[in-house]
Design an enzyme around this catalytic site. Structure first.
Site, short mmCIF file in Angstrom:
data_model
loop_
_atom_site.label_atom_id
_atom_site.label_comp_id
_atom_site.label_asym_id
_atom_site.label_seq_id
_atom_site.Cartn_x
_atom_site.Cartn_y
_atom_site.Cartn_z
N ARG A 56 -0.48 -15.03 -16.98
CA ARG A 56 -0.03 -16.01 -17.96
C ARG A 56 -0.34 -15.59 -19.39
O ARG A 56 0.51 -15.69 -20.27
CB ARG A 56 -0.65 -17.38 -17.64
CG ARG A 56 0.00 -18.04 -16.44
CD ARG A 56 -0.82 -19.18 -15.86
NE ARG A 56 -0.19 -19.64 -14.63
CZ ARG A 56 -0.82 -20.22 -13.61
NH1 ARG A 56 -2.12 -20.43 -13.68
NH2 ARG A 56 -0.16 -20.61 -12.53
N PHE A 76 8.42 -17.95 -14.08
CA PHE A 76 7.39 -16.97 -13.74
C PHE A 76 5.98 -17.55 -13.87
O PHE A 76 5.72 -18.41 -14.70
CB PHE A 76 7.48 -15.78 -14.70
CG PHE A 76 8.37 -14.66 -14.24
CD1 PHE A 76 8.71 -14.51 -12.91
CD2 PHE A 76 8.86 -13.74 -15.14
CE1 PHE A 76 9.51 -13.47 -12.49
CE2 PHE A 76 9.68 -12.70 -14.74
CZ PHE A 76 10.00 -12.56 -13.41
N GLU A 77 5.05 -16.96 -13.10
CA GLU A 77 3.61 -17.25 -13.21
C GLU A 77 3.30 -18.74 -13.08
O GLU A 77 2.42 -19.27 -13.74
CB GLU A 77 3.05 -16.73 -14.56
CG GLU A 77 3.49 -15.34 -14.96
CD GLU A 77 2.95 -14.24 -14.05
OE1 GLU A 77 2.25 -14.56 -13.07
OE2 GLU A 77 3.23 -13.07 -14.31
N GLY A 78 4.05 -19.41 -12.22
CA GLY A 78 3.94 -20.86 -12.10
C GLY A 78 4.88 -21.51 -13.09
O GLY A 78 4.90 -21.15 -14.27
#
Length: 598
Positions: A268, A406-408
Site C-alpha cells: 500500500r 489493488f492491495e485491498g
C-alpha cells in the site's frame, strides 16, 4: 545500503490525529541523501531508456520483454531493494524502496509487474521464511532469474480473503501438502516461477505456501482480457492435487492472515509512491500537448480552465509526494533501531511497518483516487485525441483504474483506517478516547476553540487543527451512539475515514511547506505554500461534508442542531484566493513543462 533517515522523534501510528508533528521529525523529498538522489537518477534513466522504448511490446503481452526488463532492473539493484544483502539483495532502506517505486512508474503494466515481483511476490519470504527458504529462493528472486507472484484472491473470496476455499491436506507419508483449489486475478501468473499461495489446512487453518511453477498438479489458466494494465499478466492458478513439500509451508499453520495482511501494508505505501510517479509522467504529457495544441489562435495553456486543470494536477502530485514520503519516513524511523542481523529482525521489521497500517492505507486510498483525477483531466485536455489509442491519455486512463482495487479495495482500506485506529485506542496504544473526551468537555464549556495558533502558515494550521476537532467530534458522537456496534455502520465509518485521510493529506502538505520555508526561505517555499493553501480549501469542504453526514447519521433534534452550531464554528475561516494561487502554480508548471515546486 542507503543512508538511514535521521529524524528526532518517533511518531506513533495514527498519532497525527492528536498532535502536530515537529518539523524535524517529518521526512520529505527535500531530505533525500546524495545516495537517495543517485538511486532516483539511476531509476529514472532505466525507466526512460529501457522501459519506455518497450511500451508497445509490453502492451502486446510479450512476456519475455517483461522478464528481461526485470533482469536488467535486478542488475542495477532495482529489483532487490528489500532483500537482505546476505541473500543477494541490496538491503536498502524503505525510503529507497519508495523512490524506486515512484521513479520506475513510467508504464502502468510494467510497474505492476515489477511491483508484484519485488513486493508481494518476494517479501513474504523475506519476513516470514525460514533460513532454508530464504537461502533457496531469495538469491534467484534478487537476480531476476526467478519471478515472484502472490495468490490470495479467489472468485468467491476477493476482499473476504479469509473465506478462501483452496484446501491443503497433509499427504499420508507426511512429506507433502496436497493443494486443491483455484486462485483468481494473479499478477505475473503466466511467467512467474514462484507463487505465494494461501490455502486452508484441512479446510480450516488459513496458511501460506511457497509453490513452484513446476510442482506436480499446478497449472495456469487462460490470460484475462482486462480493461487496463494489459501488458501485465493476469490469470487464474489451478491446483489439482498439487504436491507442495512440507518444508514449503511459509510461517505457521493457521497464521497465514498475518503474512497476507502485513505484506499488503507494504504494497500500500509503495502504491502510494508509485501513483505519484505516474502522475508526474501523465502531467508532463498533458502539458506538452496543451502547449502545442492551438484553439482560436492560442495554445490551450493560455486558457484559464486548462490552467486550473494543470494546477490541480501539480497540487495533487505535491500532496501525494508529501504524504507518501512522510509515511515512509515514519516507518523508517521506527525501523532504524532494529538490528538487521538479529534472529528476530524480520519479525521486528514487520511489526514496525504494521504500526503504520493507517498511514499505509491512507497513502493507497488517497493516491489511487488522486491519479484517477489526473488521468481523467488528461483525457479532457487531449479532447477527442484522449479517446484514441495512439495517444498516451487513453492508456493512462485505463491503467490507473485498477489502483483503487489493488492491495485491498479502497472501501476495505477505509474500514481499515477507522477500525485500526479504534483498535489501537481500545488497547491504550493511542490516546484517541481521551482526546475525544477532552474535546467534548471543551465543547460543553463554551464557544472557545482553544488558544490561537501562531507562526508560519498559522491560518492553514488552524484550519487543519479544526478539521482534526471535527473528526474527533464526529467520532465521539458515533462512538456514543453505536458503541461496539459502530463497526457495522460502514457509511459512518467511511465518512470518518475520509476526514482522517484529508487531515493527513492537508497536514503532510503543510508540514512540508513549513519545512521548506524554514530551511530554504520564502522564494523556495512560494509554490509549496500556494499548493498547500489551494489543497486545504478543497479538503476542508470535504471534511465538513463528511462531518455533517456522520453527525446526521448519529444524532437528531436538539443534539444535532447543537452539533451543527459547533461544526460551523470549526469551519469559520476566511477563504484563500485559489483562483489567483492556481494561476501562479499553473504558469510555473507550464513554463517548466513538468511538475516542479520551485
Amino acid at each position: 545500503m542507503a543512508t538511514a533517515v535521521e529524524v528526532s522523534k518517533h511518531i506513533p501510528g495514527g498519532g497525527f490525529l492528536l498532535e502536530e508533528q515537529p518539523l524535524d521529525s517529518v521526512f520529505t523529498v527535500e531530505d533525500f541523501t546524495d545516495e537517495h538522489k543517485q538511486i532516483a537518477k539511476t531509476t529514472e534513466e532505466f525507466a526512460v531508456n529501457e522501459i519506455v522504448p518497450m511500451a508497445e511490446r509490453i502492451e502486446h503481452k510479450e512476456w519475455q520483454v517483461s522478464r528481461d526488463l526485470l533482469k536488467k532492473a535486478s542488475e542495477l539493484g532495482l529489483s532487490s531493494v528489500d532483500i537482505p544483502e546476505e541473500y543477494g539483495g541490496m538491503g536498502m532502506d524503505k525510503v529507497t524502496s519508495c523512490i524506486i517505486a515512484d521513479r520506475i512508474a513510467v508504464n502502468g503494466s510494467f510497474s505492476v509487474t515489477w511491483g508484484s515481483h519485488v513486493g508481494i511476490g518476494t517479501l513474504p519470504i523475506v519476513y516470514f521464511g525460514t533460513q532454508e527458504q530464504k537461502a533457496k529462493y531469495l538469491p534467484k528472486l534478487a537476480k531476476g532469474e526467478w519471478v515472484g507472484a502472490y495468490a490470495l484472491s479467489e472468485s468467491t473470496s476477493a476482499s473476504d480473503a479469509m473465506n478462501a476455499r483452496t484446501k491443503a491436506v497433509l499427504s499420508l507419508d507426511g512429506k507433502h501438502y496436497i493443494l486443491n483449489g483455484e486462485k483468481m486475478w494473479i499478477t505475473n501468473a503466466n511467467f512467474a516461477d514462484l507463487y505465494i499461495v494461501f490455502a486452508k489446512v484441512d479446510g480450516e487453518k488459513f496458511s501460506a505456501f511457497i509453490v513452484e511453477r513446476t510442482f506436480p498438479g499446478f497449472s495456469v489458466g487462460a490470460e484475462e482480457k482486462k480493461l487496463g494494465i494489459r501488458g501485465s499478466s493476469t490469470a487464474p492458478l489451478i491446483m489439482n492435487d498439487c504436491k507442495v513439500p512440507v518444508e514449503n509451508l511459509l510461517g505457521e499453520i493457521g497464521k497465514g492472515h498475518i503474512i497476507a495482511f502485513n505484506t499488503l501494508n507494504i504494497g500500500r505505501f509503495k502504491l502510494g509512491a508509485g501513483v505519484v510517479g505516474g502522475c508526474r509522467n501523465t502531467m508532463a504529457k498533458a502539458i506538452a500537448y496543451a502547449k502545442d495544441r492551438k484553439a482560436w489562435n492560442k495554445s490551450l495553456t493560455d486558457f484559464g480552465m486548462i490552467k486550473e486543470k494543470i494546477a490541480d494536477m501539480a497540487i495533487g502530485t505535491y500532496v501525494g509526494e508529501s504524504l507518501s514520503y512522510r509515511t515512509v519516513g515514519m516507518i523508517e524511523t521506527a525501523l532504524s533501531s532494529i538490528d538487521k542481523k538479529a534472529a528476530n529482525a524480520s519479525d521486528l521489521i514487520r511489526k514496525g511497518i504494521e504500526e503504520y497500517a493507517v498511514e499505509c492505507s491512507i497513502a493507497k486510498v488517497w493516491g489511487s483516487e488522486m491519479i484517477d483525477r489526473v488521468v481523467d483531466e488528461t483525457v479532457q485536455i487531449f479532447g477527442g485525441y484522449g479517446f484514441v489509442e495512439e495517444y498516451p491519455a487513453e492508456r493512462a486512463f485505463r491503467d490507473a483504474r485498477v489502483n483503487r482495487i489493488f492491495e485491498g479495495t479502497n472501501e476495505i482500506n477505509r474500514m481499515i483506517i477507522t477500525g485500526w485506529l479504534m483498535k489501537r485506542a481500545m488497547k491504550g496504544q493511542l490516546a484517541l478516547m481521551p482526546a475525544i473526551k477532552k474535546l467534548m468537555d471543551e465543547v460543553l464549556a463554551g464557544p472557545s476553540m482553544g488558544d490561537p495558533i501562531e507562526g508560519d502558515l498559522a491560518a492553514e494550521r488552524t484550519m487543519i487543527a479544526n478539521a482534526k476537532k471535527a473528526g474527533l467530534l464526529a467520532a465521539g458522537v458515533a462512538t456514543q451512539k453505536y458503541m461496539m456496534a459502530l463497526e457495522e455502520q460502514q457509511e459512518v465509518l467511511g465518512a470518518l475515514a475520509d476526514i482522517i485521510i484529508e487531515v493527513f493529506a492537508m497536514e503532510s502538505a503543510c508540514l512540508r511547506a513549513q519545512k521548506i520555508l524554514c530551511n530554504q526561505g520564502e522564494a523556495a517555499a512560494k509554490l509549496p505554500i500556494l499548493m498547500t493553501r489551494a489543497y486545504i480549501m478543497k479538503a476542508m469542504e470535504k471534511v465538513e461534508g463528511c462531518a455533517r453526514k456522520s453527525l446526521a447519521a448519529c444524532s437528531e433534534g436538539d443534539d444535532l442542531r447543537m452539533q451543527m452550531v459547533i461544526l460551523r464554528r470549526m469551519f469559520k475561516y476566511e477563504p484563500f484566493n485559489v483562483v489567483a494561487d492556481k494561476r501562479v502554480i499553473a504558469d510555473r508548471t507550464i513554463e517548466a513543462g513538468k511538475y516542479v515546486i520551485v
